[in-house]
Design a protein around this motif. Structure first.
Motif, PDB file in Angstrom:
ATOM      1  N   ALA A   4      -9.497   1.467  -8.656  1.00  0.00           N
ATOM      2  CA  ALA A   4     -10.428   0.681  -9.478  1.00  0.00           C
ATOM      3  C   ALA A   4     -10.006   0.774 -10.945  1.00  0.00           C
ATOM      4  O   ALA A   4     -10.074  -0.205 -11.685  1.00  0.00           O
ATOM      5  CB  ALA A   4     -11.855   1.184  -9.312  1.00  0.00           C
ATOM      6  N   SER A  30      -9.178   6.592 -10.887  1.00  0.00           N
ATOM      7  CA  SER A  30      -9.295   6.584  -9.423  1.00  0.00           C
ATOM      8  C   SER A  30      -8.363   7.610  -8.787  1.00  0.00           C
ATOM      9  O   SER A  30      -7.212   7.766  -9.212  1.00  0.00           O
ATOM     10  CB  SER A  30      -8.920   5.199  -8.865  1.00  0.00           C
ATOM     11  N   ILE A  31      -8.857   8.253  -7.730  1.00  0.00           N
ATOM     12  CA  ILE A  31      -8.007   9.194  -6.995  1.00  0.00           C
ATOM     13  C   ILE A  31      -6.797   8.434  -6.429  1.00  0.00           C
ATOM     14  O   ILE A  31      -5.684   8.952  -6.407  1.00  0.00           O
ATOM     15  CB  ILE A  31      -8.813   9.902  -5.884  1.00  0.00           C
ATOM     16  N   ALA A  76     -10.632  -4.663  -3.820  1.00  0.00           N
ATOM     17  CA  ALA A  76     -11.717  -5.368  -3.126  1.00  0.00           C
ATOM     18  C   ALA A  76     -12.205  -6.549  -3.948  1.00  0.00           C
ATOM     19  O   ALA A  76     -11.996  -7.705  -3.608  1.00  0.00           O
ATOM     20  CB  ALA A  76     -12.861  -4.419  -2.846  1.00  0.00           C
ATOM     21  N   GLY A  77     -12.844  -6.218  -5.047  1.00  0.00           N
ATOM     22  CA  GLY A  77     -13.466  -7.281  -5.845  1.00  0.00           C
ATOM     23  C   GLY A  77     -12.513  -7.817  -6.878  1.00  0.00           C
ATOM     24  O   GLY A  77     -11.650  -7.092  -7.380  1.00  0.00           O
ATOM     25  N   CYS A 132      -8.112  -7.150  -0.559  1.00  0.00           N
ATOM     26  CA  CYS A 132      -8.477  -6.680   0.780  1.00  0.00           C
ATOM     27  C   CYS A 132      -9.859  -6.036   0.742  1.00  0.00           C
ATOM     28  O   CYS A 132      -9.999  -4.821   0.591  1.00  0.00           O
ATOM     29  CB  CYS A 132      -7.442  -5.690   1.316  1.00  0.00           C
ATOM     30  N   VAL A 182     -12.564  -4.635   2.693  1.00  0.00           N
ATOM     31  CA  VAL A 182     -12.508  -4.105   4.066  1.00  0.00           C
ATOM     32  C   VAL A 182     -13.729  -4.472   4.914  1.00  0.00           C
ATOM     33  O   VAL A 182     -13.765  -4.151   6.096  1.00  0.00           O
ATOM     34  CB  VAL A 182     -12.298  -2.570   4.079  1.00  0.00           C
ATOM     35  N   THR A 183     -14.715  -5.147   4.315  1.00  0.00           N
ATOM     36  CA  THR A 183     -15.840  -5.610   5.143  1.00  0.00           C
ATOM     37  C   THR A 183     -15.480  -6.928   5.846  1.00  0.00           C
ATOM     38  O   THR A 183     -16.260  -7.436   6.651  1.00  0.00           O
ATOM     39  CB  THR A 183     -17.126  -5.837   4.302  1.00  0.00           C
ATOM     40  N   CYS A 200      -8.541   4.985   0.175  1.00  0.00           N
ATOM     41  CA  CYS A 200      -9.328   5.684  -0.858  1.00  0.00           C
ATOM     42  C   CYS A 200     -10.567   4.851  -1.169  1.00  0.00           C
ATOM     43  O   CYS A 200     -10.790   4.431  -2.309  1.00  0.00           O
ATOM     44  CB  CYS A 200      -8.502   5.883  -2.123  1.00  0.00           C
ATOM     45  N   ALA A 222     -14.791   3.992  -0.421  1.00  0.00           N
ATOM     46  CA  ALA A 222     -16.117   4.392   0.050  1.00  0.00           C
ATOM     47  C   ALA A 222     -17.162   3.621  -0.742  1.00  0.00           C
ATOM     48  O   ALA A 222     -16.923   3.224  -1.890  1.00  0.00           O
ATOM     49  CB  ALA A 222     -16.335   5.889  -0.139  1.00  0.00           C
ATOM     50  N   LEU A 270      -9.585   9.956   2.227  1.00  0.00           N
ATOM     51  CA  LEU A 270     -10.242  10.934   1.348  1.00  0.00           C
ATOM     52  C   LEU A 270     -11.651  11.215   1.828  1.00  0.00           C
ATOM     53  O   LEU A 270     -12.415  10.290   2.121  1.00  0.00           O
ATOM     54  CB  LEU A 270     -10.289  10.383  -0.076  1.00  0.00           C
ATOM     55  N   THR A 271     -11.981  12.497   1.894  1.00  0.00           N
ATOM     56  CA  THR A 271     -13.321  12.867   2.289  1.00  0.00           C
ATOM     57  C   THR A 271     -13.864  13.913   1.328  1.00  0.00           C
ATOM     58  O   THR A 271     -13.212  14.261   0.336  1.00  0.00           O
ATOM     59  CB  THR A 271     -13.316  13.345   3.765  1.00  0.00           C
ATOM     60  N   TYR A 325     -25.849  13.689  -1.499  1.00  0.00           N
ATOM     61  CA  TYR A 325     -24.718  12.973  -0.880  1.00  0.00           C
ATOM     62  C   TYR A 325     -25.219  12.114   0.293  1.00  0.00           C
ATOM     63  O   TYR A 325     -24.695  11.046   0.589  1.00  0.00           O
ATOM     64  CB  TYR A 325     -23.628  13.964  -0.445  1.00  0.00           C
ATOM     65  N   LYS A 367     -19.021  10.266   6.003  1.00  0.00           N
ATOM     66  CA  LYS A 367     -17.777  11.072   5.926  1.00  0.00           C
ATOM     67  C   LYS A 367     -17.576  11.878   7.215  1.00  0.00           C
ATOM     68  O   LYS A 367     -16.434  12.107   7.632  1.00  0.00           O
ATOM     69  CB  LYS A 367     -17.803  12.005   4.717  1.00  0.00           C
ATOM     70  N   LEU A 417     -15.072   6.411 -11.353  1.00  0.00           N
ATOM     71  CA  LEU A 417     -16.084   5.348 -11.469  1.00  0.00           C
ATOM     72  C   LEU A 417     -17.180   5.539 -10.416  1.00  0.00           C
ATOM     73  O   LEU A 417     -18.365   5.356 -10.693  1.00  0.00           O
ATOM     74  CB  LEU A 417     -15.402   3.989 -11.304  1.00  0.00           C
ATOM     75  N   PHE A 429     -23.783  15.428 -12.709  1.00  0.00           N
ATOM     76  CA  PHE A 429     -22.378  15.661 -12.313  1.00  0.00           C
ATOM     77  C   PHE A 429     -21.801  16.825 -13.124  1.00  0.00           C
ATOM     78  O   PHE A 429     -21.020  17.628 -12.602  1.00  0.00           O
ATOM     79  CB  PHE A 429     -21.555  14.374 -12.516  1.00  0.00           C
TER      80      PHE A 429
HETATM   81  P1  NDP Z   1     -13.235   4.925  -7.384  1.00  0.00           P
HETATM   82  O1  NDP Z   1     -14.537   4.350  -7.829  1.00  0.00           O
HETATM   83  O2  NDP Z   1     -12.141   4.977  -8.365  1.00  0.00           O
HETATM   84  O3  NDP Z   1     -12.729   4.222  -6.062  1.00  0.00           O
HETATM   85  C1  NDP Z   1     -13.582   3.735  -5.044  1.00  0.00           C
HETATM   86  C2  NDP Z   1     -12.897   2.545  -4.453  1.00  0.00           C
HETATM   87  O4  NDP Z   1     -13.609   2.040  -3.300  1.00  0.00           O
HETATM   88  C3  NDP Z   1     -12.812   1.392  -5.440  1.00  0.00           C
HETATM   89  O5  NDP Z   1     -11.464   1.140  -5.767  1.00  0.00           O
HETATM   90  C4  NDP Z   1     -13.418   0.236  -4.669  1.00  0.00           C
HETATM   91  O6  NDP Z   1     -12.653  -0.953  -4.770  1.00  0.00           O
HETATM   92  C5  NDP Z   1     -13.297   0.681  -3.238  1.00  0.00           C
HETATM   93  N1  NDP Z   1     -14.177  -0.143  -2.401  1.00  0.00           N
HETATM   94  C6  NDP Z   1     -15.534  -0.189  -2.396  1.00  0.00           C
HETATM   95  N2  NDP Z   1     -15.954  -1.145  -1.545  1.00  0.00           N
HETATM   96  C7  NDP Z   1     -14.830  -1.699  -0.998  1.00  0.00           C
HETATM   97  C8  NDP Z   1     -14.598  -2.734  -0.052  1.00  0.00           C
HETATM   98  N3  NDP Z   1     -15.604  -3.406   0.532  1.00  0.00           N
HETATM   99  N4  NDP Z   1     -13.315  -3.045   0.285  1.00  0.00           N
HETATM  100  C9  NDP Z   1     -12.290  -2.397  -0.290  1.00  0.00           C
HETATM  101  N5  NDP Z   1     -12.430  -1.405  -1.203  1.00  0.00           N
HETATM  102  C10 NDP Z   1     -13.693  -1.070  -1.551  1.00  0.00           C
HETATM  103  O7  NDP Z   1     -13.630   6.403  -6.877  1.00  0.00           O
HETATM  104  P2  NDP Z   1     -12.836   7.613  -6.247  1.00  0.00           P
HETATM  105  O8  NDP Z   1     -11.419   7.573  -6.616  1.00  0.00           O
HETATM  106  O9  NDP Z   1     -13.659   8.794  -6.577  1.00  0.00           O
HETATM  107  O10 NDP Z   1     -13.023   7.350  -4.679  1.00  0.00           O
HETATM  108  C11 NDP Z   1     -11.955   7.252  -3.747  1.00  0.00           C
HETATM  109  C12 NDP Z   1     -12.294   8.015  -2.472  1.00  0.00           C
HETATM  110  O11 NDP Z   1     -12.355   9.414  -2.780  1.00  0.00           O
HETATM  111  C13 NDP Z   1     -13.637   7.682  -1.822  1.00  0.00           C
HETATM  112  O12 NDP Z   1     -13.476   7.663  -0.428  1.00  0.00           O
HETATM  113  C14 NDP Z   1     -14.506   8.862  -2.220  1.00  0.00           C
HETATM  114  O13 NDP Z   1     -15.566   9.070  -1.304  1.00  0.00           O
HETATM  115  C15 NDP Z   1     -13.483   9.964  -2.156  1.00  0.00           C
HETATM  116  N6  NDP Z   1     -13.849  11.219  -2.818  1.00  0.00           N
HETATM  117  C16 NDP Z   1     -14.168  11.233  -4.151  1.00  0.00           C
HETATM  118  C17 NDP Z   1     -14.513  12.402  -4.782  1.00  0.00           C
HETATM  119  C18 NDP Z   1     -14.896  12.434  -6.231  1.00  0.00           C
HETATM  120  O14 NDP Z   1     -15.459  13.446  -6.677  1.00  0.00           O
HETATM  121  N7  NDP Z   1     -14.613  11.425  -7.017  1.00  0.00           N
HETATM  122  C19 NDP Z   1     -14.545  13.684  -4.048  1.00  0.00           C
HETATM  123  C20 NDP Z   1     -14.141  13.570  -2.654  1.00  0.00           C
HETATM  124  C21 NDP Z   1     -13.823  12.372  -2.078  1.00  0.00           C
HETATM  125  P3  NDP Z   1     -12.925  -2.031  -5.923  1.00  0.00           P
HETATM  126  O15 NDP Z   1     -12.805  -1.212  -7.134  1.00  0.00           O
HETATM  127  O16 NDP Z   1     -11.829  -3.016  -5.794  1.00  0.00           O
HETATM  128  O17 NDP Z   1     -14.304  -2.547  -5.670  1.00  0.00           O
END
Ligand code: NDP
Ligand code: N5H
Length: 257
Positions: free
Chosen positions: A16, A20-21, A41-42, A66, A68-69, A94, A96, A146-147, A158, A165, A197, A205
């Motif tokens: 994003a 982002s991770i 996604a968006g 892409c 994913v829905t 990555c 959720a 990622l979980t 959570y 998860k 984000l 947090f």
């Molecule tokens: P970000 O907000 O950077 O990334 C979340 C991503 O999810 C976004 O890029 C978003 O895409 C994508 N997403 C949401 N809806 C959709 C969709 N319908 N189709 C495709 N992509 C979608 O956050 P993180 O980097 O923190 O999150 C990445 C992963 O890491 C997640 O699974 C989160 O649960 C996991 N995680 C995060 C932790 C943390 O503390 N941050 C800890 C442990 C796990 P778009 O931007 O294009 O909408």
């Protein structure tokens, strides 16, 4: 055995912005010489991803939509990757999402729609993209998702994301069993809290991070780089015997009572 990924191609889903991770993983793979493909996604994040790709040494990476829905978007995305690149060697999932109102208060206040939405985007999507990616992993491959600890234990707020998860982590094991015979490994990284984000707007947090600095065995919070380096290991041949595994990259916090 080297950690060079020269000549290998990886799909990175879920960048994003620079926090982002997924971007931490992209940087680690790029430094190892991998060719990258990004999906978003968006439309709101298309330019952000393109801007970040332009900062890479090899700025020719494909950037594709892409959501994913949408089955048709997953299909079109991987069809385009097949046409333009052919074989891929790995995929970083990555992604959720849960409604904000379901990430506070009591878990049981989630409604059917919110439950299904969180599971659709955060858990089912791994299976959907793994199935599509398998067709392009004709030389074997590695899938990483990622979980978070909240999928194993109750972590305040959570909520439905923890239940999703848990489903994601079980999916990792079933997918690992299905795909092992094709030389494809499937693993998850359970990351400690990182300010991204998605984490924005999470009340308190700061105090979650402070508790980790005070109590985690390594006495520090997790960084994108640490997750990126473990992903690099999971994408490389150094991890060739590892599949169906959940690796904690969380300064050891998960071992505490
Ligand atoms: P970000 O907000 O950077 O990334 C979340 C991503 O999810 C976004 O890029 C978003 O895409 C994508 N997403 C949401 N809806 C959709 C969709 N319908 N189709 C495709 N992509 C979608 O956050 P993180 O980097 O923190 O999150 C990445 C992963 O890491 C997640 O699974 C989160 O649960 C996991 N995680 C995060 C932790 C943390 O503390 N941050 C800890 C442990 C796990 P778009 O931007 O294009 O909408
Ligand atoms: C225990 C905690 C804190 C409370 C719960 C946080 C859960 C976060 C995960 C989900 C993915 C966040 C989420 O869906 C936010 C959306 O409702 C609103 N945000 C957005 O729409 C932004 C703009 C987009 C980019 O976000 C997404 N996801 O698309 C957990 C924390 C200590 C650790 C953590 C933050 C874990 C995690 O899984 O991310």
């Amino acid at each position: 055995m080297q950690l060079s990924l020269q000549g290998k191609t990886y799909v990175i889903m879920g960048v994003a912005n620079k926090r982002s991770i997924a971007w931490g993983i992209a940087r680690a793979l790029h430094a190892a010489g991998a060719r990258l493909i990004f999906t978003y996604a968006g439309e709101r994040f298309e330019n952000e991803v393109k801007k970040l790709v332009a900062t890479l040494e090899d700025d020719t990476a494909l950037v594709l939509p892409c959501d994913v829905t949408k089955d048709e978007e997953i299909e079109a995305c991987f069809a385009q990757i097949k046409e333009q690149v052919g074989v891929i060697h790995g995929l970083a999932h990555c992604i959720a999402f849960a409604n904000k109102e379901h990430l506070e208060g009591e878990y049981m206040n989630v409604d059917r729609e919110g439950f299904l939405l969180a599971h659709n985007i955060s858990a089912y999507s791994l299976t959907a993209v793994a199935k599509a990616a398998k067709e392009l992993m004709t030389e074997g491959g590695s899938i990483v998702t990622l979980t978070y600890l909240g999928g194993e234990r109750v972590v305040q707020n959570y909520n439905v994301m923890g239940v999703a998860k848990a489903s994601l982590e079980a999916s990792v094991k079933y997918l690992a069993n299905d795909l092992g015979k094709y030389g494809i490994r499937v693993n998850a990284i359970s990351a400690g809290p990182i300010r991204t984000l998605s984490a924005k707007g999470v009340g308190d947090f700061n105090s979650i991070l402070k508790e980790i600095e005070e109590r985690a065995p390594l006495r520090r919070t997790t960084t994108q780089e640490e997750v990126g380096d473990t992903a690099l290991f999971l994408f490389s041949d150094l991890s060739r015997g590892v599949t169906g595994e959940i690796i904690h990259v969380d300064s050891g916090y998960h071992i505490l009572a």
